[in-house]
Every structure is written in structure tokens, then in C-alpha cells.
Write a protein that holds these residues in place. Structure first.
Motif, PDB file in Angstrom:
ATOM      1  N   CYS A  98      -7.168   2.055 -12.584  1.00 36.33           N
ATOM      2  CA  CYS A  98      -8.560   2.255 -13.017  1.00 36.33           C
ATOM      3  C   CYS A  98      -9.504   2.463 -11.838  1.00 36.33           C
ATOM      4  O   CYS A  98     -10.528   3.122 -11.968  1.00 36.33           O
ATOM      5  CB  CYS A  98      -9.022   1.078 -13.874  1.00 36.33           C
ATOM      6  SG  CYS A  98      -9.404  -0.445 -12.967  1.00 36.33           S
ATOM      7  N   GLY A  99      -9.190   1.868 -10.708  1.00 36.50           N
ATOM      8  CA  GLY A  99     -10.038   2.029  -9.525  1.00 36.50           C
ATOM      9  C   GLY A  99     -11.254   1.129  -9.488  1.00 36.50           C
ATOM     10  O   GLY A  99     -11.952   1.089  -8.473  1.00 36.50           O
ATOM     11  N   VAL A 100     -11.518   0.402 -10.570  1.00 36.02           N
ATOM     12  CA  VAL A 100     -12.735  -0.416 -10.611  1.00 36.02           C
ATOM     13  C   VAL A 100     -12.496  -1.905 -10.845  1.00 36.02           C
ATOM     14  O   VAL A 100     -13.401  -2.712 -10.635  1.00 36.02           O
ATOM     15  CB  VAL A 100     -13.745   0.105 -11.671  1.00 36.02           C
ATOM     16  CG1 VAL A 100     -14.268   1.473 -11.280  1.00 36.02           C
ATOM     17  CG2 VAL A 100     -13.116   0.147 -13.070  1.00 36.02           C
ATOM     18  N   CYS A 101     -11.296  -2.290 -11.298  1.00 34.71           N
ATOM     19  CA  CYS A 101     -11.068  -3.729 -11.500  1.00 34.71           C
ATOM     20  C   CYS A 101     -11.017  -4.410 -10.122  1.00 34.71           C
ATOM     21  O   CYS A 101     -10.858  -3.748  -9.092  1.00 34.71           O
ATOM     22  CB  CYS A 101      -9.802  -3.991 -12.312  1.00 34.71           C
ATOM     23  SG  CYS A 101      -8.247  -3.710 -11.442  1.00 34.71           S
ATOM     24  N   CYS A 143      -8.011  -3.525  -8.037  1.00 30.54           N
ATOM     25  CA  CYS A 143      -8.104  -2.184  -7.447  1.00 30.54           C
ATOM     26  C   CYS A 143      -9.064  -2.172  -6.259  1.00 30.54           C
ATOM     27  O   CYS A 143      -8.795  -1.544  -5.237  1.00 30.54           O
ATOM     28  CB  CYS A 143      -8.591  -1.172  -8.489  1.00 30.54           C
ATOM     29  SG  CYS A 143      -7.295  -0.529  -9.581  1.00 30.54           S
ATOM     30  N   CYS A 163      -3.380  -2.516 -10.103  1.00 29.11           N
ATOM     31  CA  CYS A 163      -4.380  -2.480 -11.172  1.00 29.11           C
ATOM     32  C   CYS A 163      -4.012  -3.389 -12.343  1.00 29.11           C
ATOM     33  O   CYS A 163      -2.870  -3.446 -12.767  1.00 29.11           O
ATOM     34  CB  CYS A 163      -4.526  -1.045 -11.678  1.00 29.11           C
ATOM     35  SG  CYS A 163      -5.836  -0.881 -12.897  1.00 29.11           S
ATOM     36  N   TYR A 164      -5.024  -4.081 -12.856  1.00 30.54           N
ATOM     37  CA  TYR A 164      -4.834  -4.945 -14.019  1.00 30.54           C
ATOM     38  C   TYR A 164      -4.880  -4.175 -15.327  1.00 30.54           C
ATOM     39  O   TYR A 164      -4.602  -4.716 -16.386  1.00 30.54           O
ATOM     40  CB  TYR A 164      -5.929  -6.013 -14.061  1.00 30.54           C
ATOM     41  CG  TYR A 164      -5.809  -7.072 -12.998  1.00 30.54           C
ATOM     42  CD1 TYR A 164      -4.568  -7.558 -12.595  1.00 30.54           C
ATOM     43  CD2 TYR A 164      -6.949  -7.611 -12.416  1.00 30.54           C
ATOM     44  CE1 TYR A 164      -4.468  -8.542 -11.637  1.00 30.54           C
ATOM     45  CE2 TYR A 164      -6.860  -8.606 -11.450  1.00 30.54           C
ATOM     46  CZ  TYR A 164      -5.621  -9.069 -11.071  1.00 30.54           C
ATOM     47  OH  TYR A 164      -5.517 -10.048 -10.123  1.00 30.54           O
ATOM     48  N   GLN A 165      -5.302  -2.922 -15.265  1.00 30.28           N
ATOM     49  CA  GLN A 165      -5.441  -2.166 -16.516  1.00 30.28           C
ATOM     50  C   GLN A 165      -5.044  -0.703 -16.326  1.00 30.28           C
ATOM     51  O   GLN A 165      -5.853   0.193 -16.545  1.00 30.28           O
ATOM     52  CB  GLN A 165      -6.859  -2.308 -17.084  1.00 30.28           C
ATOM     53  CG  GLN A 165      -7.961  -2.145 -16.052  1.00 30.28           C
ATOM     54  CD  GLN A 165      -9.341  -2.533 -16.576  1.00 30.28           C
ATOM     55  OE1 GLN A 165      -9.498  -3.027 -17.699  1.00 30.28           O
ATOM     56  NE2 GLN A 165     -10.364  -2.284 -15.779  1.00 30.28           N
TER      57      GLN A 165
HETATM   58 ZN    ZN Z   1      -7.721  -1.421 -11.727  1.00 31.81          ZN
END
Ligand code: ZN
Length: 232
Positions: A207-210, A213, A197-199
Motif C-alpha cells: 500500500c505504501g502508506v501503512c 510500509c 505491508c500490512y495490507q
Molecule cells: Zn502497507
């Protein structure tokens, strides 16, 4: 003249899934691995903690954390807080431009540092986990870049001109994410000790959405393997 040593490698270890797999491959080849992780001003600096866990779990000869603030330059969503990390899956490169998560000249800078270190160690292998399949669009992940860097490296160094060349090893370059995961699982990589994850949040949850991810999740799904990532 010193004895040629083909048994050492400098391994660029980010804490991510790809570089963990690559490290396992290098160790499996019988190489003594000396890892470098860069604290370069990345927003996901927590990845360095994961790199330490991986290095320890896989049994490396050494692990250096190098502080190199290329983030000062900005110019990337990974180093400049004013540029949002893409979450919509529309920034995956796919041949239509360079993603905003590209960090200016990052792999050239990292490889240059690794090259100096390799020369000191008399290591003739530098491993970098570039991949040109699932996340294309980074100019410094392409095979032609790696080939050009290797040529330069052997012109630029004593070990190169004295006939003990350095090879830039890219075992993941043609693998899809699920192939990388399957390879790592066959080498007992604990992907719970890696982060993509980048964040990451302050609790270390992804985050599950970047985009990173998303690629990771899809890779586990396609590999038919459980994803050990802790998501927020
Ligand atoms: Zn992420």
C-alpha cells in the motif's frame, strides 16, 4: 547421552525484511536453519508466500508452515478486520503506548512453539527478528522479555535441565532499519522477495502508506539503497 549439537537453529521466518536478514545472518554463522512460518489469522497472510521464496533462495534445511489461529482472539489491527491498520504514522510506539498492530502475546506463542521444535531437533538456537529501535512499543520485542523467555525455556525443557540450554538469538534487536538493510545487502538478501505491508492488495502490491510500509521505505532511503518493493 546424545552429542551436543550447536550447529542447528530454529528460525522464525515471517516473510518480512527483518526475518529475511536474520535468516541470512544465521546461515552466515554456519548454522543449519530450520524455519517456521505461522499462518495465524493475520490479514497479511500473503507474507507466507514470501517466506517460502526467501527460505528457498537462502537455502534452509527445512521450512514448516504452522497453522495456529490466534487471530480468533482478535484484539489487534493485524487480525481483526474491524480495527483499521494505521496509516498516519502516529501509531509507531515511540514510547507513548502500545501500537494497535500489537498482536496479543504473539511472540510468546511463537517462541513457545519454536522451543518445542528446537527440543525435538536438538537445536540450541532460536532466532527471532525482534527489534526495539525503529518500531518500539511492542512489549514482546524488548530485551528483558527475551531474557525472561530464555530463562523460562531452560527451566521448562529436558534439554534445558539436562544442561544443553537453548539460546534465544536476536541479532537485529539493536539495529535501526537502515542498518538491517545494509547488513542484509552485504549478505546478498533479495529484498524483492520480502514483504512488509500490512495490507497487500490482491495483486501482491504494497500500500505504501501503512506504518510498516513507511518504516520500510524510510529504511531503504536512509541506507541509500533502491527499494525493490512493488507499490500499488
Ligand atoms: Zn502497507
Amino acid at each position: 547421552m546424545s552429542k551436543r549439537n550447536l550447529d542447528k537453529a530454529v528460525v522464525l521466518l515471517s516473510g518480512g525484511l527483518d526475518s529475511a536478514t536474520m535468516l541470512a545472518i544465521a546461515i552466515n554463522q554456519g548454522l543449519d536453519c530450520h524455519c517456521i512460518s505461522f499462518d495465524y489469522g493475520q490479514r497479511h497472510v500473503a507474507e507466507i508466500r514470501f517466506a517460502g521464496r526467501i527460505a528457498q533462495a537462502l537455502g534452509v534445511k527445512s521450512h514448516e508452515i504452522v497453522h495456529l489461529d490466534i487471530g480468533n482472539m482478535g484484539g489487534s489491527a493485524l487480525t481483526d478486520e474491524s480495527i483499521d491498520v494505521p496509516e498516519n504514522g502516529e501509531d509507531l510506539g515511540d514510547g507513548h503506548g502500545i501500537p494497535v498492530t500489537y498482536v496479543p502475546a504473539r511472540n510468546t506463542i511463537f517462541l513457545s512453539y519454536a522451543l518445542g521444535y528446537a527440543e525435538v531437533l536438538e537445536a540450541h538456537n532460536i532466532f527471532i527478528g525482534v527489534n526495539s529501535v525503529d518500531y518500539s512499543g511492542y512489549p514482546d520485542c524488548r530485551p528483558e522479555f527475551i531474557e525472561a523467555f530464555e530463562n523460562m525455556a531452560n527451566l521448562a525443557t529436558r534439554i534445558g535441565v539436562e544442561g544443553r540450554p537453548v539460546r534465544i538469538q536476536t541479532p537485529l534487536i539493536d539495529l535501526t532499519k537502515d542498518e538491517i538493510i545494509r547488513t542484509g545487502l552485504s549478505l546478498n538478501v533479495d529484498y524483492g522477495s520480502t514483504v512488509s505491508c500490512y495490507q497487500l492488495d490482491s495483486d501482491g502490491l504494497a500500500c505504501g502508506v501503512c506504518d510498516s510500509c513507511r518504516i520500510r521505505k524510510a529504511g531503504f532511503a536512509k541506507a541509500g539503497a533502491p527499494d525493490p518493493t512493488l507499490y500499488a
